[in-house]
Design a protein around this motif. Sequence first.
Motif, PDB file in Angstrom:
ATOM      1  N   PRO A   1       7.678 -13.754  -8.227  1.00 27.01           N
ATOM      2  CA  PRO A   1       7.723 -15.178  -8.564  1.00 27.01           C
ATOM      3  C   PRO A   1       6.761 -15.557  -9.680  1.00 27.01           C
ATOM      4  O   PRO A   1       5.762 -14.877  -9.935  1.00 27.01           O
ATOM      5  N   TYR A   2       7.086 -16.654 -10.338  1.00 29.14           N
ATOM      6  CA  TYR A   2       6.205 -17.216 -11.377  1.00 29.14           C
ATOM      7  C   TYR A   2       4.836 -17.472 -10.783  1.00 29.14           C
ATOM      8  O   TYR A   2       4.702 -18.006  -9.681  1.00 29.14           O
ATOM      9  N   ASN A   3       3.797 -17.075 -11.514  1.00 29.80           N
ATOM     10  CA  ASN A   3       2.430 -17.173 -11.015  1.00 29.80           C
ATOM     11  C   ASN A   3       1.697 -18.325 -11.691  1.00 29.80           C
ATOM     12  O   ASN A   3       1.488 -18.298 -12.910  1.00 29.80           O
TER      13      ASN A   3
ATOM     14  N   GLU B   1      -4.727 -14.889 -12.496  1.00 29.82           N
ATOM     15  CA  GLU B   1      -4.638 -13.530 -11.946  1.00 29.82           C
ATOM     16  C   GLU B   1      -3.661 -13.506 -10.772  1.00 29.82           C
ATOM     17  O   GLU B   1      -3.419 -14.533 -10.136  1.00 29.82           O
ATOM     18  N   THR B   2      -3.113 -12.324 -10.487  1.00 29.40           N
ATOM     19  CA  THR B   2      -2.222 -12.158  -9.339  1.00 29.40           C
ATOM     20  C   THR B   2      -3.052 -11.907  -8.092  1.00 29.40           C
ATOM     21  O   THR B   2      -3.852 -10.967  -8.047  1.00 29.40           O
ATOM     22  N   SER B   3      -2.858 -12.737  -7.088  1.00 26.35           N
ATOM     23  CA  SER B   3      -3.662 -12.659  -5.867  1.00 26.35           C
ATOM     24  C   SER B   3      -3.209 -11.497  -4.978  1.00 26.35           C
ATOM     25  O   SER B   3      -2.109 -10.957  -5.129  1.00 26.35           O
TER      26      SER B   3
ATOM     27  N   ALA C   1       6.501 -14.436 -16.454  1.00 28.43           N
ATOM     28  CA  ALA C   1       6.084 -14.600 -15.061  1.00 28.43           C
ATOM     29  C   ALA C   1       4.673 -15.154 -14.939  1.00 28.43           C
ATOM     30  O   ALA C   1       4.203 -15.391 -13.838  1.00 28.43           O
ATOM     31  N   VAL C   2       4.003 -15.393 -16.070  1.00 27.17           N
ATOM     32  CA  VAL C   2       2.595 -15.766 -16.012  1.00 27.17           C
ATOM     33  C   VAL C   2       2.387 -17.250 -16.274  1.00 27.17           C
ATOM     34  O   VAL C   2       3.257 -17.932 -16.828  1.00 27.17           O
ATOM     35  N   SER C   3       1.220 -17.730 -15.903  1.00 28.33           N
ATOM     36  CA  SER C   3       0.880 -19.138 -16.077  1.00 28.33           C
ATOM     37  C   SER C   3       0.775 -19.504 -17.552  1.00 28.33           C
ATOM     38  O   SER C   3       0.614 -18.639 -18.423  1.00 28.33           O
ATOM     39  N   PHE C   4       0.847 -20.794 -17.827  1.00 27.83           N
ATOM     40  CA  PHE C   4       0.717 -21.274 -19.202  1.00 27.83           C
ATOM     41  C   PHE C   4      -0.610 -20.804 -19.806  1.00 27.83           C
ATOM     42  O   PHE C   4      -0.659 -20.386 -20.968  1.00 27.83           O
ATOM     43  N   GLU C   5      -1.673 -20.875 -19.031  1.00 25.86           N
ATOM     44  CA  GLU C   5      -2.996 -20.516 -19.535  1.00 25.86           C
ATOM     45  C   GLU C   5      -3.054 -19.040 -19.924  1.00 25.86           C
ATOM     46  O   GLU C   5      -3.609 -18.685 -20.973  1.00 25.86           O
TER      47      GLU C   5
END
Length: 407
Positions: free
Chosen positions: A146-148, A152-154, A318-322
């Motif tokens: 899923p989109y995060n 970082e990936t928890s 899949a990563v956040s905007f930041e």
Amino acid sequence: MQEKTEQAPKKAKHLLRDIVSRHYQNAWDAKEKGEKVGWCASNFPQEICETLGVPVVYPENQAAAISAKGAGLKMCEHSESNGYSNDICAYARISLAYMDLKECKEMDMPQPDFVLCCNNICNQMIKWYENIARELDIPMIFIDIPYNTEFETSDDRVKYIRAQFDDAIVQLEEITGKTFSEERFKEVMEISQRSSKAWLGATEYTKYTPSPLNGFDLFNHMAVAVCARGKIETAIAFELLEKEYEQAVKDGTSTYRGEQDYRVLFEGIACWPYLRHKLTTLMKYNINVVGTVYADAFGVIYSNVEEMMKAYSYVPNAVSFERALNMRVKVVNKNNCDGAVIHTNRSCKMWSGFMYELERKLREETDIPTVTFDGDQADPRNFSEAQYDTRIQGLYEVMEANRKGDE
């Protein structure tokens, strides 16, 4: 007696071309032997299939090749005549047309006995692959990444992805009758890391001025990173590519034919039907592409299985905007980009959706000029040569004014 002449060793680009050719031929050979062959999403964990020795081919690679060879429109229109909207991804339309027609002289590949889907690159792939599975009455194995929203990936996400990874192995064993080997898995991971490091090492050479490569070379070589990352011949070919670029830096040569007055980030997927036109226009103004996050997406780096799960969750879409912004800023700064060319891709809405805001923040963070152009990765109807040419001319004029101002 005629003397034997020693053949010159193949260049990396020829080895890479051979790997792609063998990749498809091996799939055809397996099909003829009665083995199960799958269609696989580009960022589905390739370590699973490579370990099991299961042949798979990649619809995204095929669609890109078909469109680059001029048949994208024909295939898109066929899908549209079957009721598919022209608003969905052109890769999907080409793939669904091929599923129906079962042949395309521009790029043929075996029909699937199963499909492997992963949504880290694109959520629309779920419906695309579900449709194939339903139409052909074949199984679909799905790994949800899923989109995060976090940088970082928890750990809980790692566990979630790992459980699906393990389940996919069991499902594929049942479908193919093959057995997963932990020993072979370790070998594949080592080879994949060797390939990925060499691939990313090769892409790093764009940081040199002048760059030893035409940036669009990366789009062409990228197909091997997608389909054969776990094969030893890929690691060898990418390592040779690194050495060739290293030597080119020493010799002051480049695959870019012309002066390299300006360096730009190219944002997004290539418009395959117009790749030559885009390059020719950039060369008119002595602009070379020295940065892209798309090619680097297929260099998956990890040191253990848990890190592998994280690596597959750091694909650009899949990563956040930041994190997405940070990726672009690093490329611009590391490669000393003078500007950015941003493809607003009608096919890839997930990629292009936040691009307006990302473009604004990129200008703020790096102080470089940017231009956008409308296009599509595979449907030629969504690209205007005149608009693209005007935008590149405008970017050139701003970069030139900036340079004169600095002087």
